[in-house]
Design a protein around this motif. Structure first.
Motif, PDB file in Angstrom:
ATOM      1  N   LYS A  69       0.815  -1.214   0.000  1.00 48.59           N
ATOM      2  CA  LYS A  69       0.000   0.000   0.000  1.00 48.59           C
ATOM      3  C   LYS A  69       0.848   1.264   0.000  1.00 48.59           C
ATOM      4  CE  LYS A  69      -3.907  -2.120   2.371  1.00 48.59           C
ATOM      5  NZ  LYS A  69      -3.352  -3.485   2.242  1.00 48.59           N
ATOM      6  N   ASP A  70       1.924   1.251   0.788  1.00 47.48           N
ATOM      7  CA  ASP A  70       2.770   2.439   0.849  1.00 47.48           C
ATOM      8  C   ASP A  70       3.407   2.734  -0.509  1.00 47.48           C
ATOM      9  OD1 ASP A  70       2.156   2.728   3.498  1.00 47.48           O
ATOM     10  OD2 ASP A  70       3.991   1.795   4.243  1.00 47.48           O
ATOM     11  N   ARG A  71       3.845   1.707  -1.182  1.00 47.76           N
ATOM     12  CA  ARG A  71       4.448   1.901  -2.507  1.00 47.76           C
ATOM     13  C   ARG A  71       3.398   2.369  -3.503  1.00 47.76           C
ATOM     14  NH1 ARG A  71       8.090   3.984  -5.609  1.00 47.76           N
ATOM     15  NH2 ARG A  71       8.369   2.895  -7.610  1.00 47.76           N
ATOM     16  N   TYR A  72       2.210   1.785  -3.423  1.00 47.87           N
ATOM     17  CA  TYR A  72       1.133   2.204  -4.317  1.00 47.87           C
ATOM     18  C   TYR A  72       0.825   3.686  -4.126  1.00 47.87           C
ATOM     19  CZ  TYR A  72      -3.481   2.412  -6.499  1.00 47.87           C
ATOM     20  OH  TYR A  72      -4.548   2.764  -7.274  1.00 47.87           O
ATOM     21  N   ARG A  73       0.772   4.118  -2.878  1.00 48.84           N
ATOM     22  CA  ARG A  73       0.480   5.524  -2.603  1.00 48.84           C
ATOM     23  C   ARG A  73       1.583   6.441  -3.119  1.00 48.84           C
ATOM     24  NH1 ARG A  73      -1.873   3.555   2.580  1.00 48.84           N
ATOM     25  NH2 ARG A  73      -4.103   3.617   2.201  1.00 48.84           N
ATOM     26  N   GLU A  74       2.812   6.005  -3.006  1.00 49.64           N
ATOM     27  CA  GLU A  74       3.928   6.795  -3.539  1.00 49.64           C
ATOM     28  C   GLU A  74       3.740   7.031  -5.032  1.00 49.64           C
ATOM     29  OE1 GLU A  74       7.676   4.994  -2.731  1.00 49.64           O
ATOM     30  OE2 GLU A  74       7.409   4.996  -0.563  1.00 49.64           O
TER      31      GLU A  74
END
Length: 474
Positions: A152-157
């Motif tokens: 999720k964190d990478r997707y948000r980035e």
């Protein structure tokens, strides 16, 4: 600062704010659940996991009750009812990720027809439909959460990068491929090199965000003719459309050239919907407050709320509609979910009103559905947020509080009105909880302080008595 310099300072600030033209995006980051229903934190999830280890035969209603008791810590006076339909409980990420609800808890699997007493509580992710039983070992649960948080964190980035650096006519959105890697759906291949240098994967897509905004405008202008109840955009520049017509009727009434890549569903067709909603023939009937609230009562996100909540909401929305007639019922509902206290959105001190009135408001003209449901021309939620932080930090002026706690959200060029509403709301709830903790702490220390005062007073009285006695003996 003298009066002339102060006025000059305000003029400069106002000029800079007016010059900054906010541009709203659509809600393309669907890896977070909105501000609705009940919520707990990861700490509570691990606590339930531990309870399962101690009682492997725990039934679903016991597990849900366990979570709901903890949810009451965050929402005072929570009025709820456990439903067999299994509406979810949101799991809030705190700290730097305050406001993201990446997981929901459900009894049984969300896509399963069985949700018996012993099916167990599952943690369900928003981004990739992954799930994990909360009865597994703590190591298994921790590995599941950490793995999905990284995704999720990478997707948000990547979402933030695309929204901040690509134009609406250059891409459609950000998807997740089978390897759980975020992929930008690129319509203008000349931007591919730039993405690759950033280590971002991409795929070609003909449709763009600009195309979608045109579709949203068309649907908004024809919402009454097409009997539309709700329209949502997604991260693929697609639209989810819900209306009173059947899918066949809707298709017949919309020219092929006007819409592409959309999903349509007849509203109020769920099996647990109140039949009074199924009898609605014209969308204008939802301007009746009782029918509007009934539609919310049958919404899966609010199935857990009890009668007290709905009666409070009805009375409060009637009052608020008189104060703010331009706000839609949908808009007022999300405000009421945050608080239904009298004066919460209507009684602000003049200094706060004067400060916020200097901040120009810009509508989300790209997505009128978002503006209708979450626009805030009176900037009510911003006022509440600043008011709460003023209570915590009374020595700071509103300008300082705004810069620290609200500027990043309010002046974002990539957040929708809905996303801004959600983030404001979480910050307000966080501030309110901190205020409650401070008050509780002060109450706990008060007996000690009073005891100290008694000792000092008693000691002073004794010394006076001794001195007086000594004086008399002399």
């Amino acid at each position: 600062m003298n009066k002339i310099k102060f006025i000059g300072f305000l003029v400069i600030i106002l000029f800079l704010l007016c010059r900054n033209e906010y541009v709203y995006a659509e809600k393309s980051d669907t890896t977070e659940f909105g501000f609705s229903g009940c919520y707990v934190t990861m700490e509570d999830i691990y606590a339930l996991n531990e309870a399962y280890q101690n009682n492997p035969e725990m039934k679903n209603d016991e597990a849900e009750e366990f979570l709901m008791k903890r949810a009451k810590k965050y929402q005072e006076g929570l009025d709820y009812r456990i439903q067999s339909e299994g509406s979810g409980i949101g799991v809030l990420r705190t700290g730097d990720d305050m406001g993201y609800i990446d997981y929901m808890c459900y009894p049984g699997l969300p896509d399963s027809s069985y949700a018996g007493d012993n099916s167990g509580i599952y943690l369900y992710t928003a981004i990739d439909s992954d799930f994990c039983s909360l009865a597994v070992s703590q190591d298994e649960l921790k590995e599941f959460i950490e793995r999905n948080n990284q995704i999720k964190d990478r997707y948000r980035e990547v979402c933030r990068y695309a929204r901040s650096n690509l134009q609406d006519n250059e891409y459609a959105g950000v998807s997740i491929n089978d390897e759980n890697i975020p992929v930008v759906l690129l319509a203008e291949e000349s931007r591919a090199d730039e993405l690759e240098k950033q280590g971002i994967a991409w795929e070609f897509c003909e449709k763009t965000r600009s195309d979608m905004y045109g579709e949203l405008q068309y649907l908004w202008e024809n919402r009454e003719a097409l009997q539309l109840v709700n329209v949502f955009s997604n991260q693929y520049a697609g639209l989810e459309i819900y209306g009173l017509m059947s899918e066949e009727e809707f298709t017949q009434n919309v020219p092929d050239a006007k819409l592409a890549g959309y999903y349509y569903e007849k509203e109020f067709s769920w099996w647990y919907t109140d039949e009074r909603l199924t009898e609605i023939e014209d969308v204008s009937e939802l301007e009746d407050l009782s029918l509007f609230l009934l539609s919310k009562k049958c919404d899966a996100r609010y199935l857990m709320w009890g009668d007290e909540f709905w009666e409070e909401m009805r009375v409060w929305m009637e009052q608020m509609r008189n104060s703010y007639p331009s706000y839609s019922y949908e808009n007022l509902f999300s405000l009421g979910y945050l608080s239904r206290e009298e004066g919460y959105y209507t009684e602000f001190d003049s200094e706060l009103e004067d400060f916020v009135n200097l901040l120009p408001y810009t509508e989300n003209n790209k997505n009128p559905f978002d503006e209708n449901a979450y626009g805030d021309p009176e900037q009510l939620v911003l006022k509440v947020l600043l008011e709460k932080y003023k209570m915590m930090y009374p020595k700071q002026d509103y300008g300082q509080l705004y810069n620290t706690y609200a500027r990043e959200i309010r002046e974002s060029s990539v957040l929708t009105q809905e996303e801004k509403r959600d983030r404001y709301s979480w910050k307000i709830m966080e501030a309110e909880k901190e205020l409650e903790n401070r008050i509780a702490s002060e109450k706990n220390t008060m007996p000690l302080a009073l005891a100290g005062c008694v000792v000092l007073v008693f000691g002073a009285a004794v010394m006076t008595f001794v001195k007086n006695g000594q004086l008399r003996r002399k």
